[in-house]
Design a protein around this motif. Sequence first.
Motif, PDB file in Angstrom:
ATOM      1  N   TYR A  44       8.461  -3.629  -2.089  1.00  0.00           N
ATOM      2  CA  TYR A  44       7.765  -4.572  -1.560  1.00  0.00           C
ATOM      3  C   TYR A  44       6.892  -4.407  -0.543  1.00  0.00           C
ATOM      4  N   LYS A  63       3.608  -2.712  -1.795  1.00  0.00           N
ATOM      5  CA  LYS A  63       2.948  -3.657  -2.219  1.00  0.00           C
ATOM      6  C   LYS A  63       2.051  -4.428  -1.178  1.00  0.00           C
ATOM      7  N   GLN A 120      -1.970  -4.329  -0.301  1.00  0.00           N
ATOM      8  CA  GLN A 120      -2.691  -5.685  -0.577  1.00  0.00           C
ATOM      9  C   GLN A 120      -3.562  -5.870   0.804  1.00  0.00           C
TER      10      GLN A 120
END
Length: 92
Positions: free
Chosen positions: A83, A86, A90
């Motif tokens: 997580y 990720k 982004q």
Amino acid sequence: MSDSVKKWHEMQEDNKWTTDTTGYSYNTPTYPKDPIVESVLSRYKSRSRDGIIKYNTTLYDNPDGFYKFLTHLQEELMDATLYIEKIKQQKS
């Protein structure tokens, strides 16, 4: 009058004790509640309820052993790193 009955009357007179459905409780001073802490506590309680429904046991009563719990923790931490990665990608 017995000592216990006398003590009960004294506790009622000082207005620090109340009766409720669970018996007698001591009235402690109230403090402002932190909305962030309350939100996290609510989510913990919700997660606990969902886990009890899913696994039909509480974490406390779960019979899994030490290494099984370590494996669960390791898997959760591995998910957490994914997580994080990720989110970092982004924001790039």
